[in-house]
Design a protein around this motif. Structure first.
Motif, PDB file in Angstrom:
ATOM      1  N   GLN A  13      48.871  30.932  38.511  1.00 27.42           N
ATOM      2  CA  GLN A  13      48.509  32.352  38.497  1.00 27.42           C
ATOM      3  C   GLN A  13      47.501  32.710  39.583  1.00 27.42           C
ATOM      4  O   GLN A  13      47.600  33.780  40.181  1.00 27.42           O
ATOM      5  CB  GLN A  13      47.973  32.758  37.120  1.00 27.42           C
ATOM      6  CG  GLN A  13      49.060  32.886  36.080  1.00 27.42           C
ATOM      7  CD  GLN A  13      48.504  33.387  34.761  1.00 27.42           C
ATOM      8  OE1 GLN A  13      47.648  32.738  34.156  1.00 27.42           O
ATOM      9  NE2 GLN A  13      49.007  34.531  34.331  1.00 27.42           N
ATOM     10  N   SER A  14      46.537  31.853  39.853  1.00 26.93           N
ATOM     11  CA  SER A  14      45.541  32.163  40.880  1.00 26.93           C
ATOM     12  C   SER A  14      46.185  32.222  42.258  1.00 26.93           C
ATOM     13  O   SER A  14      45.911  33.133  43.041  1.00 26.93           O
ATOM     14  CB  SER A  14      44.414  31.130  40.867  1.00 26.93           C
ATOM     15  OG  SER A  14      43.685  31.227  39.663  1.00 26.93           O
ATOM     16  N   LYS A  28      45.392  44.133  42.088  1.00 32.96           N
ATOM     17  CA  LYS A  28      45.260  43.643  40.724  1.00 32.96           C
ATOM     18  C   LYS A  28      44.994  44.809  39.778  1.00 32.96           C
ATOM     19  O   LYS A  28      44.171  45.665  40.051  1.00 32.96           O
ATOM     20  CB  LYS A  28      44.114  42.635  40.642  1.00 32.96           C
ATOM     21  CG  LYS A  28      43.905  42.058  39.264  1.00 32.96           C
ATOM     22  CD  LYS A  28      42.897  40.916  39.252  1.00 32.96           C
ATOM     23  CE  LYS A  28      41.557  41.355  39.749  1.00 32.96           C
ATOM     24  NZ  LYS A  28      40.521  40.317  39.605  1.00 32.96           N
ATOM     25  N   HIS A  30      45.336  44.235  35.868  1.00 36.86           N
ATOM     26  CA  HIS A  30      44.732  43.612  34.690  1.00 36.86           C
ATOM     27  C   HIS A  30      44.553  42.124  34.936  1.00 36.86           C
ATOM     28  O   HIS A  30      45.409  41.480  35.539  1.00 36.86           O
ATOM     29  CB  HIS A  30      45.609  43.810  33.450  1.00 36.86           C
ATOM     30  CG  HIS A  30      45.763  45.228  33.036  1.00 36.86           C
ATOM     31  ND1 HIS A  30      44.761  45.948  32.433  1.00 36.86           N
ATOM     32  CD2 HIS A  30      46.805  46.075  33.161  1.00 36.86           C
ATOM     33  CE1 HIS A  30      45.182  47.182  32.192  1.00 36.86           C
ATOM     34  NE2 HIS A  30      46.424  47.283  32.634  1.00 36.86           N
ATOM     35  N   ASP A  31      43.459  41.582  34.438  1.00 43.10           N
ATOM     36  CA  ASP A  31      43.200  40.145  34.501  1.00 43.10           C
ATOM     37  C   ASP A  31      42.414  39.785  33.249  1.00 43.10           C
ATOM     38  O   ASP A  31      41.191  39.829  33.228  1.00 43.10           O
ATOM     39  CB  ASP A  31      42.426  39.783  35.760  1.00 43.10           C
ATOM     40  CG  ASP A  31      42.347  38.280  35.992  1.00 43.10           C
ATOM     41  OD1 ASP A  31      42.727  37.500  35.082  1.00 43.10           O
ATOM     42  OD2 ASP A  31      41.890  37.887  37.087  1.00 43.10           O
ATOM     43  N   VAL A  32      43.150  39.461  32.177  1.00 45.24           N
ATOM     44  CA  VAL A  32      42.554  39.231  30.866  1.00 45.24           C
ATOM     45  C   VAL A  32      42.848  37.795  30.431  1.00 45.24           C
ATOM     46  O   VAL A  32      44.020  37.400  30.370  1.00 45.24           O
ATOM     47  CB  VAL A  32      43.128  40.216  29.819  1.00 45.24           C
ATOM     48  CG1 VAL A  32      42.521  39.966  28.450  1.00 45.24           C
ATOM     49  CG2 VAL A  32      42.916  41.656  30.275  1.00 45.24           C
ATOM     50  N   PRO A  33      41.800  37.000  30.138  1.00 45.32           N
ATOM     51  CA  PRO A  33      42.044  35.637  29.667  1.00 45.32           C
ATOM     52  C   PRO A  33      42.837  35.637  28.352  1.00 45.32           C
ATOM     53  O   PRO A  33      42.571  36.431  27.454  1.00 45.32           O
ATOM     54  CB  PRO A  33      40.640  35.078  29.425  1.00 45.32           C
ATOM     55  CG  PRO A  33      39.717  35.958  30.197  1.00 45.32           C
ATOM     56  CD  PRO A  33      40.375  37.318  30.239  1.00 45.32           C
ATOM     57  N   ASP A  37      45.644  30.669  29.947  1.00 44.11           N
ATOM     58  CA  ASP A  37      46.301  31.519  30.935  1.00 44.11           C
ATOM     59  C   ASP A  37      45.642  32.893  30.973  1.00 44.11           C
ATOM     60  O   ASP A  37      44.601  33.114  30.378  1.00 44.11           O
ATOM     61  CB  ASP A  37      47.792  31.634  30.599  1.00 44.11           C
ATOM     62  CG  ASP A  37      48.488  30.280  30.665  1.00 44.11           C
ATOM     63  OD1 ASP A  37      48.279  29.544  31.642  1.00 44.11           O
ATOM     64  OD2 ASP A  37      49.237  29.954  29.719  1.00 44.11           O
ATOM     65  N   ARG A  38      46.287  33.819  31.681  1.00 39.63           N
ATOM     66  CA  ARG A  38      45.751  35.173  31.821  1.00 39.63           C
ATOM     67  C   ARG A  38      46.887  36.185  31.702  1.00 39.63           C
ATOM     68  O   ARG A  38      48.016  35.911  32.076  1.00 39.63           O
ATOM     69  CB  ARG A  38      45.104  35.338  33.201  1.00 39.63           C
ATOM     70  CG  ARG A  38      43.918  34.449  33.397  1.00 39.63           C
ATOM     71  CD  ARG A  38      43.766  33.923  34.798  1.00 39.63           C
ATOM     72  NE  ARG A  38      43.553  34.893  35.846  1.00 39.63           N
ATOM     73  CZ  ARG A  38      43.476  34.558  37.122  1.00 39.63           C
ATOM     74  NH1 ARG A  38      43.597  33.310  37.519  1.00 39.63           N
ATOM     75  NH2 ARG A  38      43.300  35.470  38.036  1.00 39.63           N
ATOM     76  N   TRP A  39      46.544  37.367  31.180  1.00 37.10           N
ATOM     77  CA  TRP A  39      47.431  38.527  31.277  1.00 37.10           C
ATOM     78  C   TRP A  39      47.069  39.136  32.611  1.00 37.10           C
ATOM     79  O   TRP A  39      46.061  39.812  32.766  1.00 37.10           O
ATOM     80  CB  TRP A  39      47.185  39.500  30.119  1.00 37.10           C
ATOM     81  CG  TRP A  39      48.065  40.708  30.196  1.00 37.10           C
ATOM     82  CD1 TRP A  39      47.730  41.923  30.723  1.00 37.10           C
ATOM     83  CD2 TRP A  39      49.418  40.816  29.755  1.00 37.10           C
ATOM     84  NE1 TRP A  39      48.802  42.778  30.644  1.00 37.10           N
ATOM     85  CE2 TRP A  39      49.851  42.126  30.049  1.00 37.10           C
ATOM     86  CE3 TRP A  39      50.303  39.932  29.154  1.00 37.10           C
ATOM     87  CZ2 TRP A  39      51.129  42.561  29.743  1.00 37.10           C
ATOM     88  CZ3 TRP A  39      51.580  40.375  28.864  1.00 37.10           C
ATOM     89  CH2 TRP A  39      51.970  41.687  29.148  1.00 37.10           C
ATOM     90  N   LEU A  40      47.897  38.845  33.632  1.00 41.61           N
ATOM     91  CA  LEU A  40      47.565  39.140  35.012  1.00 41.61           C
ATOM     92  C   LEU A  40      48.652  40.017  35.605  1.00 41.61           C
ATOM     93  O   LEU A  40      49.797  39.579  35.751  1.00 41.61           O
ATOM     94  CB  LEU A  40      47.441  37.818  35.784  1.00 41.61           C
ATOM     95  CG  LEU A  40      47.065  37.861  37.241  1.00 41.61           C
ATOM     96  CD1 LEU A  40      45.712  38.546  37.455  1.00 41.61           C
ATOM     97  CD2 LEU A  40      47.035  36.439  37.808  1.00 41.61           C
TER      98      LEU A  40
END
Length: 128
Positions: A13-14, A28, A30-33, A37-40
């Motif tokens: 993801q990064s 970007k 959304h970037d939610v842990p 993983d993340r909701w990205l």
């Protein structure tokens, strides 16, 4: 009915966030842990409230065979509209992007296909 969210599986993801923002030009949203993983999600800077692209981790058992099969067959996982495929091809090549298909004109549509470095082929297109 409108498209709100679409997703593409990514190996990292990064790395995907860097590629989709720094190289392709999305921003970007959304970037939610979420656990490990993340909701990205990313969006077009031209339509920040428009459809979001989820950079989804490829941890699901079905993701890897799916991604591999598409890439081996040369099938893009996703397609993005651009104003000028040859110009975008040149811009991205200068940034080191690897293309699996150079710009190709088919009647009123022009396409090219690139490697997103995260396990996917991505088509850019205009016309139609």
């Amino acid at each position: 009915m409108k498209i709100h969210l679409a997703s593409v599986f990514v190996e990292d993801q990064s790395r995907a966030l860097r590629f989709y923002t720094d190289v392709l030009g999305f921003v970007k949203k959304h970037d939610v842990p979420v656990g490990e993983d993340r909701w990205l999600t990313v969006v077009s800077p031209e339509d920040p409230d428009g459809p979001e692209l989820l950079l989804e981790p490829s941890g699901h058992p079905a993701a890897r065979p799916y991604m591999t099969a598409l890439a081996q067959d040369g099938i893009p996982a996703i397609s993005f509209s651009v104003d000028d495929v040859p110009a975008e091809y040149d811009r991205l090549r200068e940034l080191g992007v690897r293309f699996t298909q150079e710009p190709l004109e088919m009647d009123a549509i022009t396409t090219a296909v690139l490697d997103d470095t995260c396990g996917n082929l991505v088509q850019i297109m205009h016309g139609g």
